[in-house]
Motif scaffolding. Structure first.
Motif, PDB file in Angstrom:
ATOM      1  N   THR B 106       0.828  -1.217   0.000  1.00 20.80           N
ATOM      2  CA  THR B 106       0.000   0.000   0.000  1.00 20.80           C
ATOM      3  C   THR B 106       0.863   1.268   0.000  1.00 20.80           C
ATOM      4  OG1 THR B 106      -0.132  -0.089   2.409  1.00 20.80           O
ATOM      5  CG2 THR B 106      -1.919  -1.135   1.193  1.00 20.80           C
ATOM      6  N   ARG B 107       2.140   1.130  -0.245  1.00 17.27           N
ATOM      7  CA  ARG B 107       3.091   2.260  -0.287  1.00 17.27           C
ATOM      8  C   ARG B 107       2.986   3.108   0.991  1.00 17.27           C
ATOM      9  NH1 ARG B 107       2.916   6.041  -4.355  1.00 17.27           N
ATOM     10  NH2 ARG B 107       0.679   5.891  -4.578  1.00 17.27           N
ATOM     11  N   ASN B 108       2.860   2.428   2.111  1.00 23.02           N
ATOM     12  CA  ASN B 108       2.691   3.131   3.382  1.00 23.02           C
ATOM     13  C   ASN B 108       3.991   3.220   4.178  1.00 23.02           C
ATOM     14  OD1 ASN B 108       0.872   4.420   5.206  1.00 23.02           O
ATOM     15  ND2 ASN B 108       1.039   2.623   6.539  1.00 23.02           N
ATOM     16  N   LEU B 109       5.042   2.641   3.633  1.00 20.98           N
ATOM     17  CA  LEU B 109       6.294   2.536   4.392  1.00 20.98           C
ATOM     18  C   LEU B 109       6.861   3.915   4.749  1.00 20.98           C
ATOM     19  CD1 LEU B 109       7.634   0.001   5.365  1.00 20.98           C
ATOM     20  CD2 LEU B 109       9.058  -0.012   3.322  1.00 20.98           C
ATOM     21  N   LEU B 110       6.848   4.830   3.778  1.00 24.34           N
ATOM     22  CA  LEU B 110       7.412   6.153   4.044  1.00 24.34           C
ATOM     23  C   LEU B 110       6.597   6.881   5.114  1.00 24.34           C
ATOM     24  CD1 LEU B 110       9.459   8.355   3.461  1.00 24.34           C
ATOM     25  CD2 LEU B 110       8.103   9.060   1.486  1.00 24.34           C
ATOM     26  N   ASN B 111       5.259   6.736   5.031  1.00 25.52           N
ATOM     27  CA  ASN B 111       4.413   7.363   6.054  1.00 25.52           C
ATOM     28  C   ASN B 111       4.841   6.941   7.461  1.00 25.52           C
ATOM     29  OD1 ASN B 111       2.642   8.907   4.500  1.00 25.52           O
ATOM     30  ND2 ASN B 111       1.264   7.181   4.130  1.00 25.52           N
ATOM     31  N   LEU B 112       5.165   5.658   7.604  1.00 22.87           N
ATOM     32  CA  LEU B 112       5.541   5.150   8.930  1.00 22.87           C
ATOM     33  C   LEU B 112       6.974   5.540   9.296  1.00 22.87           C
ATOM     34  CD1 LEU B 112       4.044   1.542   8.862  1.00 22.87           C
ATOM     35  CD2 LEU B 112       3.206   3.510  10.139  1.00 22.87           C
ATOM     36  N   MET B 113       7.852   5.499   8.317  1.00 25.38           N
ATOM     37  CA  MET B 113       9.275   5.698   8.632  1.00 25.38           C
ATOM     38  C   MET B 113       9.623   7.131   9.025  1.00 25.38           C
ATOM     39  SD  MET B 113      11.293   3.186   6.003  1.00 25.38           S
ATOM     40  CE  MET B 113      12.860   3.274   6.878  1.00 25.38           C
ATOM     41  N   VAL B 114       8.748   8.080   8.712  1.00 24.72           N
ATOM     42  CA  VAL B 114       9.032   9.458   9.108  1.00 24.72           C
ATOM     43  C   VAL B 114       8.474   9.776  10.494  1.00 24.72           C
ATOM     44  CG1 VAL B 114       9.134  10.282   6.725  1.00 24.72           C
ATOM     45  CG2 VAL B 114       6.972  10.391   7.966  1.00 24.72           C
ATOM     46  N   THR B 115       7.753   8.842  11.078  1.00 26.44           N
ATOM     47  CA  THR B 115       7.204   9.080  12.422  1.00 26.44           C
ATOM     48  C   THR B 115       8.241   8.657  13.476  1.00 26.44           C
ATOM     49  OG1 THR B 115       6.277   6.873  12.746  1.00 26.44           O
ATOM     50  CG2 THR B 115       4.915   8.451  11.525  1.00 26.44           C
ATOM     51  N   PRO B 116       7.972   8.962  14.740  1.00 29.89           N
ATOM     52  CA  PRO B 116       8.924   8.551  15.789  1.00 29.89           C
ATOM     53  C   PRO B 116       8.925   7.038  16.056  1.00 29.89           C
ATOM     54  CG  PRO B 116       7.528  10.368  16.535  1.00 29.89           C
ATOM     55  CD  PRO B 116       6.937   9.873  15.261  1.00 29.89           C
ATOM     56  N   LEU B 117       8.091   6.315  15.356  1.00 28.71           N
ATOM     57  CA  LEU B 117       7.994   4.862  15.561  1.00 28.71           C
ATOM     58  C   LEU B 117       9.360   4.202  15.395  1.00 28.71           C
ATOM     59  CD1 LEU B 117       5.959   2.396  15.784  1.00 28.71           C
ATOM     60  CD2 LEU B 117       6.009   2.367  13.281  1.00 28.71           C
ATOM     61  N   ARG B 118       9.785   3.480  16.421  1.00 28.77           N
ATOM     62  CA  ARG B 118      11.060   2.753  16.334  1.00 28.77           C
ATOM     63  C   ARG B 118      10.810   1.385  15.699  1.00 28.77           C
ATOM     64  NH1 ARG B 118      11.369   5.376  21.417  1.00 28.77           N
ATOM     65  NH2 ARG B 118      13.253   6.635  21.636  1.00 28.77           N
ATOM     66  N   GLU B 119      11.850   0.850  15.119  1.00 29.52           N
ATOM     67  CA  GLU B 119      11.725  -0.450  14.459  1.00 29.52           C
ATOM     68  C   GLU B 119      11.223  -1.509  15.429  1.00 29.52           C
ATOM     69  OE1 GLU B 119      14.297   1.522  14.335  1.00 29.52           O
ATOM     70  OE2 GLU B 119      14.656   2.008  12.215  1.00 29.52           O
ATOM     71  N   VAL B 120      11.758  -1.483  16.643  1.00 28.29           N
ATOM     72  CA  VAL B 120      11.380  -2.495  17.630  1.00 28.29           C
ATOM     73  C   VAL B 120       9.911  -2.327  18.039  1.00 28.29           C
ATOM     74  CG1 VAL B 120      12.168  -1.201  19.659  1.00 28.29           C
ATOM     75  CG2 VAL B 120      12.212  -3.694  19.689  1.00 28.29           C
ATOM     76  N   GLU B 121       9.440  -1.079  18.023  1.00 21.53           N
ATOM     77  CA  GLU B 121       8.028  -0.830  18.358  1.00 21.53           C
ATOM     78  C   GLU B 121       7.122  -1.357  17.242  1.00 21.53           C
ATOM     79  OE1 GLU B 121       8.917   3.254  20.908  1.00 21.53           O
ATOM     80  OE2 GLU B 121       8.291   3.381  18.810  1.00 21.53           O
ATOM     81  N   TYR B 122       7.564  -1.173  16.004  1.00 24.02           N
ATOM     82  CA  TYR B 122       6.781  -1.705  14.887  1.00 24.02           C
ATOM     83  C   TYR B 122       6.682  -3.227  14.999  1.00 24.02           C
ATOM     84  CZ  TYR B 122       5.075  -2.875  10.312  1.00 24.02           C
ATOM     85  OH  TYR B 122       4.310  -3.391   9.303  1.00 24.02           O
ATOM     86  N   LEU B 123       7.829  -3.849  15.256  1.00 26.09           N
ATOM     87  CA  LEU B 123       7.833  -5.312  15.385  1.00 26.09           C
ATOM     88  C   LEU B 123       6.959  -5.746  16.557  1.00 26.09           C
ATOM     89  CD1 LEU B 123      11.604  -6.083  14.714  1.00 26.09           C
ATOM     90  CD2 LEU B 123       9.679  -6.405  13.152  1.00 26.09           C
ATOM     91  N   GLY B 124       7.043  -4.991  17.655  1.00 27.57           N
ATOM     92  CA  GLY B 124       6.213  -5.301  18.818  1.00 27.57           C
ATOM     93  C   GLY B 124       4.730  -5.215  18.470  1.00 27.57           C
TER      94      GLY B 124
END
Lengths: 254, 282
Positions: B106-124
C-alpha cells in the motif's frame, strides 16, 4: 523563538549507484521560517528531504532537528517533524478519523480527538472524518495527509509537492492552512514545489538546487534579481535549461 | 493579522518513553486489525485455512487410525497434534511478515518511517497483532479437531505450552528473516514469506520422526529447533511426558535463530537506508 534553529543540515552528500544526487548541501532553518526547496527534476530535492527525515542515510554530513542528532536520536528528532507528500497514499482500509488517530498515537498523543477536530477544521474538511480513504479524491487525500502531518504541532513541517495535482480552490485552502499553522504555532516550513505561485505566496525564503548543489538562497525577489529574471519561474527555467545534459558545462550560479 | 504564537500543546516529554512505546505498539496492532476485519479474504488465514488443514489432516489421521495397529494409532495422533502445533509457527510467521508486506503493497512505508515509531516498536505491534491471530487461528483448529475428530488437544497437558512458545519464537525468527529479504530485495522476495515454511515443514518432522527422512537430510533436520520441538510433541502424544531435553535444545536453537534473524534484519535495514530503497515505495 525566531532565532531557534529547528533544522541544521551540514555537508550532506549522497551517492547513488550511477551518480551523486546530493553534493555537500548545508541548510539551516529557524523557527517560523517558511522555506522552499526548488530546482528541476533530479536536482536533489527529494533526496535531501529524505535525508532530513532520516529515511535515507547520508554518505557524509549530519542532520540535527530541534537539537536532536538524527543519526543517534531519530525517534526524538521525528517527534519535532511532520511530513506529507502529494504522492503518498492514505493508509488503506481505515476511515479518516481512524487514520489520523493512528498517526497521532505514533507521535505519542494518547487522546488525539480534539486535535483531529481542530486539524480537520483548519483545512475545512471536518465532513470527511467518517469517510474511508478510498472514497476520497486526490485533493482530499492531500489535505488529510497535511492534517496528519500537523496533528502533533511539529516544530518543522516538511512537504514534498503539497499542491501537485490540486485544483485551485483546494490549493488555496492548503496555502491558507499552512500560513495559519506557521503563524499560530511558529512552525517552520520546508517545502518543495514546482508551482512558483505557491512558493511566492507561502515562502519567504527560496533555496534553489541544481546538480545536487545549492546555487541560490535568499528571499524570492533577491534571488530572481540575482539571475536577472523577473520572477522565480524565470530562475527555474534558467536552471532547468542548465540541467539538460547539453548545458552541463554552463554555470548554474547567477 | 498575525495571531500570537501559542505554545504547542504536545510536549514530547508529556508521556514516559515506555508509555509512548506501548501506545505506538497498540496503534500498529490496531492498524493491522482494521486490515484484517475489513478484508474478508484475510480472515481466511484465521478461519478457513486452519479448518481446511484440520479437516485434511484429521481425515488422514482417521483413515490411518482405522487399521487398528499401534503404529497407526500413533501416526494418527502425530498428524493431528502436528498440524495444530504447526499452525503456531504458521500464524506467527505470516502475521508478522504480511504486516510489513502490507505496508509495501500500500506504499505506506514512508508514512511510517518518518514518524517517531522505532523499528522495535513496529515489530512489537505486529507481533502483538500476530498473537491475536495466533489465538484465533489455533483456537479454530483445536475446536475443529475436537468437533470433527474428538481429538482433545488440551489432553496432551501443560507440556504443550513450552513447545508452543518455542514454535512461536521460531515463527518470529522466520518472519524477521523474510522482512530483511523484503527490505533488501523488494516485494519480489515476498514469495519467501510463504515458501520458507514449506521447506521447514518436511525437514522438521512435524508429522513423523526424522528418521523417516532420507539419510542425507537427517543432519539438516537435527540442526533445526523445530525438529526438537516436534520430537517433544510426539513424546506428549505417546504419553511419555514432557521431554525436557528436546524442549531445551529447541529453546536454545530458537533463541539462536531469533538472534541471527534480528542481526540480519538490522543489517538489511541499514542497507535499505544507505541505498535509498524507500524510493521503491513512493
Amino acid at each position: 523563538m525566531a532565532d531557534e534553529v529547528v533544522l541544521d543540515a551540514r555537508g550532506l552528500v549522497k551517492d547513488y549507484r550511477r551518480d551523486r544526487a546530493v553534493d555537500g548541501i548545508s541548510l539551516v532553518v529557524h523557527a517560523g521560517e517558511r522555506v522552499a526547496l526548488l530546482g528541476p527534476n533530479g536536482a536533489g530535492k527529494t533526496t535531501t528531504l529524505l535525508m532530513i527525515l532520516g529515511v535515507v542515510s547520508p554518505d557524509e554530513g549530519a542532520v540535527s532537528i530541534c537539537g536532536f542528532d538524527l543519526a543517534h536520536q531519530r525517534s526524538r528528532a521525528a517527534e519535532c517533524v511532520g511530513f506529507a507528500a502529494g504522492y503518498l497514499p492514505l493508509t488503506e482500509r481505515m476511515r479518516v478519523r481512524e487514520y489520523l488517530r493512528l498517526y497521532a498515537q505514533l507521535y505519542g498523543i494518547a487522546e488525539p480527538n480534539p486535535l483531529i477536530e481542530a486539524g480537520l477544521e483548519r483545512f475545512r474538511i471536518a465532513d470527511l472524518a467518517g469517510a474511508m480513504g478510498t472514497e476520497l479524491s486526490s485533493g482530499q487525500r492531500t489535505l488529510i495527509g497535511i492534517v496528519r502531518a500537523t496533528l502533533h504541532r511539529p516544530r518543522l513541517l516538511v512537504l514534498d509537492e503539497p499542491t501537485a495535482s490540486l485544483d485551485p480552490d483546494v490549493a488555496r485552502r492548503v496555502r491558507e492552512g499552512l500560513l495559519d499553522l506557521c503563524d499560530r504555532d511558529g512552525t517552520a516550513l520546508l517545502m518543495t514545489s514546482h508551482d512558483m505561485s505557491d512558493v511566492v505566496e507561502v515562502c519567504e525564503r527560496v533555496v534553489f538546487l541544481s546538480h545536487g548543489h545549492i546555487v541560490a538562497d535568499g528571499d524570492p525577489d533577491t534571488v530572481a534579481a540575482a539571475y536577472g529574471r523577473g520572477d522565480l519561474a524565470g530562475v527555474f527555467l534558467h536552471l532547468a535549461e542548465r540541467h539538460e545534459p547539453t548545458g552541463a558545462q554552463q554555470s548554474d550560479h547567477p | 493579522m498575525t495571531n500570537p504564537p501559542i505554545a504547542p500543546t504536545i510536549s514530547p516529554d508529556a508521556m514516559t518513553a515506555r508509555a509512548k512505546s506501548w501506545l505506538r505498539m497498540r496503534a500498529i496492532a490496531r492498524r493491522h486489525a482494521y486490515v484484517l476485519v475489513r478484508s474478508p479474504h484475510r480472515l481466511f488465514d484465521v478461519s478457513l485455512w486452519p479448518l481446511v488443514d484440520v479437516l485434511l489432516f484429521g481425515s488422514l489421521a482417521a483413515f490411518v487410525g482405522t487399521s487398528g495397529s499401534t503404529p497407526a494409532a500413533k501416526a494418527s495422533g502425530y498428524l493431528l497434534a502436528g498440524i495444530v502445533l504447526w499452525h503456531v509457527i504458521y500464524q506467527s510467521q505470516i502475521a508478522m511478515s504480511t504486516g510489513l508486506l502490507e505496508e509495501t503493497w500500500t506504499r505506506n512505508l514512508l508514512n511510517l518511517m518518518v514518524t517517531p515509531l522505532r523499528e522495535v516498536e513496529y515489530l512489537g505491534g505486529v507481533a502483538l497483532f500476530g498473537m491475536i491471530k495466533l489465538v484465533i487461528g489455533v483456537g479454530v483448529m483445536v475446536i475443529g479437531a475436537f468437533a470433527f475428530f474428538s481429538f482433545h488437544t488440551w489432553s496432551l497437558g501443560v507440556g504443550l505450552i513450552p513447545i508452543a512458545v518455542v514454535l512461536l519464537v521460531v515463527g518470529w525468527a522466520i518472519s524477521l528473516f523474510v522482512m530483511g529479504l523484503v527490505l533488501r530485495f523488494g516485494t519480489g522476495a515476498e514469495a519467501l514469506a510463504w515458501g520458507v515454511m514449506f521447506v521447514l515443514l518436511p525437514l522438521s518432522g512435524v508429522f513423523y520422526p526424522t528418521k523417516a527422512l532420507p539419510t542425507v537430510m537427517q543432519p539438516v533436520a537435527l540442526a533445526l529447533p523445530t525438529t526438537h520441538a516436534f520430537t517433544a510433541l510426539r513424546s506428549l502424544v505417546d504419553r511419555h511426558g514432557t521431554d525436557w531435553t528436546q524442549v531445551s535444545i529447541a529453546a536454545i536453537g530458537s533463541l539462536v535463530m531469533l538472534g541471527l534473524s534480528m542481526w540480519f534484519l538490522v543489517a538489511m535495514l541499514r542497507a535499505f537506508r544507505k541505498r535509498g530503497y524507500i524510493t521503491r515505495y513512493t
